[in-house]
Design an enzyme around this catalytic site. Structure first.
Site, PDB file in Angstrom:
ATOM      1  N   ASP A   1       0.704  -1.367  -0.034  1.00 58.96           N
ATOM      2  CA  ASP A   1      -0.019  -0.109   0.166  1.00 58.96           C
ATOM      3  C   ASP A   1       0.807   1.288   0.008  1.00 58.96           C
ATOM      4  O   ASP A   1       1.988   1.236   0.303  1.00 58.96           O
ATOM      5  CB  ASP A   1      -0.845   0.046   1.269  1.00 58.96           C
ATOM      6  CG  ASP A   1      -0.217   0.187   2.676  1.00 58.96           C
ATOM      7  OD1 ASP A   1       0.845  -0.504   2.675  1.00 58.96           O
ATOM      8  OD2 ASP A   1      -0.636   0.796   3.332  1.00 58.96           O
TER       9      ASP A   1
ATOM     10  N   GLU B   1       0.165  -1.085   5.849  1.00 60.87           N
ATOM     11  CA  GLU B   1       1.143  -0.918   6.605  1.00 60.87           C
ATOM     12  C   GLU B   1       0.869   0.749   7.009  1.00 60.87           C
ATOM     13  O   GLU B   1       1.201   0.992   8.173  1.00 60.87           O
ATOM     14  CB  GLU B   1       2.521  -1.009   6.047  1.00 60.87           C
ATOM     15  CG  GLU B   1       3.645  -0.942   6.987  1.00 60.87           C
ATOM     16  CD  GLU B   1       4.314   0.497   7.161  1.00 60.87           C
ATOM     17  OE1 GLU B   1       5.014   0.717   7.978  1.00 60.87           O
ATOM     18  OE2 GLU B   1       3.790   1.346   6.383  1.00 60.87           O
TER      19      GLU B   1
HETATM   20 ZN   LIG Z   1       6.752   1.967   4.286  1.00 58.83          ZN
END
Ligand SMILES: [Zn+2]
Length: 416
Positions: free
Chosen positions: A84, A179
């Site tokens: 992401d 994340e």
């Molecule tokens: Zn990162």
């Protein structure tokens, strides 16, 4: 001699960044955005094309296994990156630009000429004069965080598959979603991963190796005032909002705050205020590298709040501390070879090792406490979460090379 093909890693990276994989902090689904799987599916199929057993689970995790080709008894290691990109800056329609043989001059990004990358405010660019770098085009972030890590892992995997004379143990490949919104390992199946030690590829300058993160708590202060009709409130009303303001005013301004601390200093930082006259809630994040100091920061905040409350007869407060994550160093110190081998791999790749502390958390800090000791290795990413994000191609190639060395070192050091 490990020779990672720079053209190939650049091509790979530029392909990955064009897939929009922005995560969403407001979403409660897992992954937070379905589009992250667009890249995960590409990675899955590329792993399978390399002959690697791989799968994409419903939560958006890609798992791959490079089988051991050694007779030695080697612990399984894992290389991990996130697919992401940060919600801070748009990741739709990323148009990567390869600047071949960078000449040291300012780079004006064509889609927004106010975005200028220059050595005067980005000194690390100097190290890339004469090499290839990649930027976005001005309207979006680049997504080097963390697709430079993804590209490096894929390139290292291909290298290991195509050079079977390089001996290594079983290696797990892991690509995670979310994340950037703090949910990178939320639904990770550790049994399925089944690795002993891990490395995230999610760091900056070539040679950097991060083995320490903040320890983090969240603190909440709930203030209960006393409500009355404002027309008839004399000697009755106690306004929770005003008390909240007073507590914030009592916080030190020259120390103990993120805007005035760096390096190993911790801080307390208000992040949200909410309320009505009757009741107000203050939320804080509390950070330090040292758990004992972290605890003291929480206690100090509580006593500042209590002193304010005491001045307002009838007001009461609740104080809640919640653990968020802990410094991975506690875990890594119990398995010193994990960091030592990474440092040796960086040295073998011809780079000086820069051991660093992260003033934040990583997936690795959470993974370390989930049973997978997991320091963070550089990929070269720079100017992350911004339109001026860029990465040097040679740095990405060095990250891939470091992974190959690391795989070999684990094999060399393991007993028969
Ligand atoms: Zn990162």
């Amino acid at each position: 001699m490990i020779n990672i093909n720079q053209e190939s890693i650049a091509e790979r990276f530029m392909r990955y960044v064009q897939v929009d994989t922005q995560s969403d902090p407001q979403s409660n689904t897992q992954p937070t955005t379905e589009k992250q799987k667009d890249l995960s599916k590409i990675l899955l199929s590329e792993l399978q094309q390399l002959g690697i057993e791989a799968e994409l689970d419903t939560h958006g995790y890609v798992f791959g296994t490079i089988p051991s080709n050694s007779k030695k008894n080697i612990p399984t290691i894992c290389f991990c990156s996130h697919v992401d990109t940060a919600p801070d800056c748009t990741g739709t329609n990323v148009k990567p630009i390869l600047h071949k043989n960078y000449n040291g001059e300012d780079i004006v990004l064509p889609d927004d000429i106010t975005q200028v990358l220059k050595i005067s405010n980005t000194p690390y660019l100097k190290k890339h004069i004469g090499s290839d770098i990649i930027t976005a085009s001005g309207n979006t972030l680049l997504g080097a965080d963390d697709k430079s890590g993804v590209a490096a892992i894929m390139q290292a995997t291909e290298y290991l598959v195509k050079n079977p004379e390089i001996k290594h143990g079983e290696i797990k490949i892991l690509f995670t979603p979310d994340e950037e919104v703090g949910k990178g390992v939320a639904a990770l199946n550790m049994q399925k991963l089944n690795a002993k030690f891990g490395y995230t590829l999610d760091g900056g300058e070539a040679g950097s190796l991060e083995d320490e993160t903040f320890s983090a708590d969240g603190a909440t202060i709930i203030i209960h005032g006393i409500i009355a009709h404002p027309g008839y409130a004399k000697n009755k009303l106690v306004n929770a909002l005003k008390i909240a303001g007073e507590i914030l005013t009592e916080l030190p301004t020259t120390e103990w705050a993120p805007e005035v601390t760096d390096k190993k200093e911790g801080f307390v930082h208000p992040v949200r205020v909410e309320g009505i006259a009757e009741k107000a809630t203050l939320e804080f994040i509390v950070r330090d590298f040292d758990n004992e100091k972290l605890k003291q920061h929480g206690e100090r905040l509580k006593s500042i709040a209590e002193d304010v409350i005491k001045k307002h007869v009838g007001a009461t407060m609740e104080f809640i501390i919640k653990e968020q994550y802990r410094n991975m160093k506690q875990i890594l110190d119990k398995n010193p070879e994990v960091v030592a081998y990474a440092a040796e791999a960086i040295t073998r790749a011809g780079l000086p090792v820069k051991t660093e502390s992260i003033r934040g958390g990583t997936d690795g800090s959470r993974l370390s406490f989930m049973g997978l000791p997991c320091p963070n290795i550089f990929t070269g990413m720079q100017g992350i979460h911004s339109k001026l994000e860029w990465v040097g191609v040679k740095d990405m190639a060095k990250a891939a090379e470091t992974m190959v060395h690391l795989s070999m070192i684990w094999e060399e050091k393991s007993p028969l």
